[in-house]
Design a protein around this motif. Structure first.
Motif, PDB file in Angstrom:
ATOM      1  N   THR A  41       0.766  -1.366  -0.096  1.00  0.00           N
ATOM      2  CA  THR A  41       0.038  -0.119  -0.052  1.00  0.00           C
ATOM      3  C   THR A  41       0.780   1.281  -0.043  1.00  0.00           C
ATOM      4  O   THR A  41       0.484   2.111  -0.710  1.00  0.00           O
ATOM      5  CB  THR A  41      -0.753   0.138   1.265  1.00  0.00           C
ATOM      6  OG1 THR A  41      -1.929  -1.209   1.167  1.00  0.00           O
ATOM      7  CG2 THR A  41      -1.959   1.263   1.272  1.00  0.00           C
ATOM      8  N   SER A  42       2.033   1.273   0.863  1.00  0.00           N
ATOM      9  CA  SER A  42       2.889   2.602   0.923  1.00  0.00           C
ATOM     10  C   SER A  42       3.575   2.658  -0.624  1.00  0.00           C
ATOM     11  O   SER A  42       3.663   3.956  -0.936  1.00  0.00           O
ATOM     12  CB  SER A  42       3.932   2.226   1.896  1.00  0.00           C
ATOM     13  OG  SER A  42       3.287   2.252   3.253  1.00  0.00           O
ATOM     14  N   LEU A  44       2.529   1.912  -3.367  1.00  0.00           N
ATOM     15  CA  LEU A  44       1.270   2.488  -4.405  1.00  0.00           C
ATOM     16  C   LEU A  44       1.193   3.922  -4.034  1.00  0.00           C
ATOM     17  O   LEU A  44       0.899   4.616  -5.077  1.00  0.00           O
ATOM     18  CB  LEU A  44      -0.161   1.512  -4.332  1.00  0.00           C
ATOM     19  CG  LEU A  44      -0.004   0.110  -4.832  1.00  0.00           C
ATOM     20  CD1 LEU A  44      -1.342  -0.458  -4.476  1.00  0.00           C
ATOM     21  CD2 LEU A  44       0.441   0.024  -6.192  1.00  0.00           C
ATOM     22  N   HIS A  45       1.080   4.108  -2.712  1.00  0.00           N
ATOM     23  CA  HIS A  45       1.061   5.723  -2.515  1.00  0.00           C
ATOM     24  C   HIS A  45       2.215   6.592  -3.048  1.00  0.00           C
ATOM     25  O   HIS A  45       2.022   7.728  -3.522  1.00  0.00           O
ATOM     26  CB  HIS A  45       0.755   5.684  -1.098  1.00  0.00           C
ATOM     27  CG  HIS A  45       0.671   7.278  -0.545  1.00  0.00           C
ATOM     28  ND1 HIS A  45      -0.379   8.002  -0.490  1.00  0.00           N
ATOM     29  CD2 HIS A  45       1.760   7.815   0.125  1.00  0.00           C
ATOM     30  CE1 HIS A  45      -0.140   9.088  -0.132  1.00  0.00           C
ATOM     31  NE2 HIS A  45       1.178   9.266   0.238  1.00  0.00           N
ATOM     32  N   ARG A  46       3.436   6.188  -2.934  1.00  0.00           N
ATOM     33  CA  ARG A  46       4.412   6.614  -3.447  1.00  0.00           C
ATOM     34  C   ARG A  46       4.458   6.839  -4.770  1.00  0.00           C
ATOM     35  O   ARG A  46       4.749   7.989  -5.463  1.00  0.00           O
ATOM     36  CB  ARG A  46       5.586   5.992  -3.161  1.00  0.00           C
ATOM     37  CG  ARG A  46       5.964   6.023  -1.705  1.00  0.00           C
ATOM     38  CD  ARG A  46       7.609   5.219  -1.234  1.00  0.00           C
ATOM     39  NE  ARG A  46       7.417   5.174   0.091  1.00  0.00           N
ATOM     40  CZ  ARG A  46       7.487   3.728   0.480  1.00  0.00           C
ATOM     41  NH1 ARG A  46       7.620   2.453  -0.061  1.00  0.00           N
ATOM     42  NH2 ARG A  46       7.457   3.500   1.899  1.00  0.00           N
ATOM     43  N   GLN A  48       1.681   7.207  -6.668  1.00  0.00           N
ATOM     44  CA  GLN A  48       0.672   8.091  -6.846  1.00  0.00           C
ATOM     45  C   GLN A  48       1.239   9.397  -6.507  1.00  0.00           C
ATOM     46  O   GLN A  48       0.823  10.450  -7.159  1.00  0.00           O
ATOM     47  CB  GLN A  48      -0.528   8.048  -5.841  1.00  0.00           C
ATOM     48  CG  GLN A  48      -1.765   8.837  -6.167  1.00  0.00           C
ATOM     49  CD  GLN A  48      -2.925   8.233  -5.219  1.00  0.00           C
ATOM     50  OE1 GLN A  48      -2.811   7.528  -4.718  1.00  0.00           O
ATOM     51  NE2 GLN A  48      -4.111   9.140  -5.245  1.00  0.00           N
ATOM     52  N   GLU A  49       1.896   9.627  -5.416  1.00  0.00           N
ATOM     53  CA  GLU A  49       2.325  11.141  -4.998  1.00  0.00           C
ATOM     54  C   GLU A  49       3.771  11.321  -5.582  1.00  0.00           C
ATOM     55  O   GLU A  49       3.966  12.513  -5.590  1.00  0.00           O
ATOM     56  CB  GLU A  49       2.447  11.125  -3.519  1.00  0.00           C
ATOM     57  CG  GLU A  49       1.295  10.964  -2.795  1.00  0.00           C
ATOM     58  CD  GLU A  49       0.082  11.844  -3.100  1.00  0.00           C
ATOM     59  OE1 GLU A  49       0.557  13.139  -3.317  1.00  0.00           O
ATOM     60  OE2 GLU A  49      -1.064  11.650  -3.449  1.00  0.00           O
ATOM     61  N   LYS A  70       3.291  11.301 -15.109  1.00  0.00           N
ATOM     62  CA  LYS A  70       3.822  11.149 -13.873  1.00  0.00           C
ATOM     63  C   LYS A  70       5.072  10.582 -13.792  1.00  0.00           C
ATOM     64  O   LYS A  70       5.247   9.441 -14.860  1.00  0.00           O
ATOM     65  CB  LYS A  70       2.643  10.139 -12.787  1.00  0.00           C
ATOM     66  CG  LYS A  70       1.781  11.125 -12.406  1.00  0.00           C
ATOM     67  CD  LYS A  70       0.872  10.298 -11.351  1.00  0.00           C
ATOM     68  CE  LYS A  70      -0.173  11.092 -10.890  1.00  0.00           C
ATOM     69  NZ  LYS A  70      -0.951  10.391  -9.642  1.00  0.00           N
ATOM     70  N   ARG A  79       5.276  -0.021 -11.137  1.00  0.00           N
ATOM     71  CA  ARG A  79       4.047   0.125 -10.247  1.00  0.00           C
ATOM     72  C   ARG A  79       3.626  -1.218  -9.779  1.00  0.00           C
ATOM     73  O   ARG A  79       3.479  -1.939  -8.833  1.00  0.00           O
ATOM     74  CB  ARG A  79       3.109   1.116 -10.257  1.00  0.00           C
ATOM     75  CG  ARG A  79       2.203   1.223  -9.116  1.00  0.00           C
ATOM     76  CD  ARG A  79       1.119   2.310  -9.639  1.00  0.00           C
ATOM     77  NE  ARG A  79       0.326   1.259 -10.731  1.00  0.00           N
ATOM     78  CZ  ARG A  79      -0.440   2.012 -11.767  1.00  0.00           C
ATOM     79  NH1 ARG A  79      -0.155   3.189 -11.633  1.00  0.00           N
ATOM     80  NH2 ARG A  79      -0.626   1.100 -12.554  1.00  0.00           N
ATOM     81  N   TYR A 159      11.468   4.002  -4.576  1.00  0.00           N
ATOM     82  CA  TYR A 159      10.090   3.590  -4.410  1.00  0.00           C
ATOM     83  C   TYR A 159       9.902   2.340  -3.416  1.00  0.00           C
ATOM     84  O   TYR A 159       8.777   2.351  -2.770  1.00  0.00           O
ATOM     85  CB  TYR A 159       9.421   3.348  -5.736  1.00  0.00           C
ATOM     86  CG  TYR A 159       9.967   2.382  -6.563  1.00  0.00           C
ATOM     87  CD1 TYR A 159       9.534   0.620  -6.403  1.00  0.00           C
ATOM     88  CD2 TYR A 159      11.027   2.614  -7.416  1.00  0.00           C
ATOM     89  CE1 TYR A 159      10.346  -0.063  -7.258  1.00  0.00           C
ATOM     90  CE2 TYR A 159      11.583   1.500  -8.247  1.00  0.00           C
ATOM     91  CZ  TYR A 159      11.177   0.339  -8.049  1.00  0.00           C
ATOM     92  OH  TYR A 159      12.039  -0.843  -8.769  1.00  0.00           O
ATOM     93  N   SER A 163       9.135   3.865   5.232  1.00  0.00           N
ATOM     94  CA  SER A 163       9.212   5.084   5.791  1.00  0.00           C
ATOM     95  C   SER A 163       9.183   4.884   7.481  1.00  0.00           C
ATOM     96  O   SER A 163       9.223   3.750   7.846  1.00  0.00           O
ATOM     97  CB  SER A 163       7.963   6.089   5.251  1.00  0.00           C
ATOM     98  OG  SER A 163       6.793   5.438   5.939  1.00  0.00           O
ATOM     99  N   ASP A 166       5.853   3.822   8.189  1.00  0.00           N
ATOM    100  CA  ASP A 166       5.892   2.119   7.759  1.00  0.00           C
ATOM    101  C   ASP A 166       6.569   1.415   9.032  1.00  0.00           C
ATOM    102  O   ASP A 166       5.953   0.170   9.413  1.00  0.00           O
ATOM    103  CB  ASP A 166       6.647   1.894   6.633  1.00  0.00           C
ATOM    104  CG  ASP A 166       5.805   2.649   5.472  1.00  0.00           C
ATOM    105  OD1 ASP A 166       4.521   2.764   5.370  1.00  0.00           O
ATOM    106  OD2 ASP A 166       6.468   2.570   4.380  1.00  0.00           O
TER     107      ASP A 166
END
Length: 183
Positions: A41-42, A44-46, A48-49, A70, A79, A159, A163, A166
């Motif tokens: 999930t983290s 995928l968020h990276r 996206q952002e 992007k 991804r 990626y 974090s 996390d």
């Protein structure tokens, strides 16, 4: 004291509690699987952002700048390729794509000199279109061009990784598993 008595000491209770904790810690596959899902999930968020595990923005790619897209997300293959594998005491995250390493760590790509064939459309007035077309296109003309050896320097765009948030969440998952807060 007449009859019967039972004595339970704090040491006995602590020993049984520790035995239960040690037993649950022996196989943490379900906890590791939960950590792997959180890590996925983290990532995928990276994507996206457009940030690394520390929340720093990735350097924008030339393609992303030119297409207003992007960075690291063109068709989404990188991804979508990130997976994880959990076992009794660890979880591993990664991808099997050959180009994943250069995006994660950065580096230099050495391109050898070569001959490149390009195909463009020939107009009736004798000029060639600026856009490339398929060899099978109507009025297509193929020409060979020499491309000199050169290098491309790719900046690191991490990626994968954990974090600080996390790491905290992974610790909480392990603590909840070992103490039996969830089964």
């Amino acid at each position: 004291m007449a009859g019967i008595s039972i004595e339970v000491s704090g040491d006995d209770i602590a020993a049984r509690g520790l035995d239960a904790i040690v037993g649950r810690a022996a196989d943490m596959t379900r906890a590791m699987d939960s950590i792997g899902a959180m890590m996925r999930t983290s990532v995928l968020h990276r994507f996206q952002e457009g940030v690394d595990p520390d929340g720093e923005d990735w350097p924008p790619s030339i393609r992303a700048i030119m297409t207003d897209g992007k960075t690291l997300v063109d068709r989404g293959h990188l991804r979508d390729s990130v997976t994880y594998a959990a076992d009794a005491d660890s979880v591993r995250q990664g991808t099997n794509l050959v180009y994943a390493r250069i995006h994660q760590l950065g580096g230099t790509i050495k391109i050898k000199a070569r001959t490149q064939t390009i195909t463009r459309r020939l107009y009736k007035d004798g000029t060639l279109s600026e856009r490339f077309v398929k060899r099978t296109a109507r009025n297509a003309v193929s020409t060979d061009h020499q491309v000199a050896a050169h290098t491309i320097t790719m900046p690191a765009r991490p990626y994968l990784g954990l974090s600080a948030q996390d790491r905290q969440q992974a610790g909480e998952i392990v603590a909840d598993w070992v103490t039996g807060a969830w089964s």
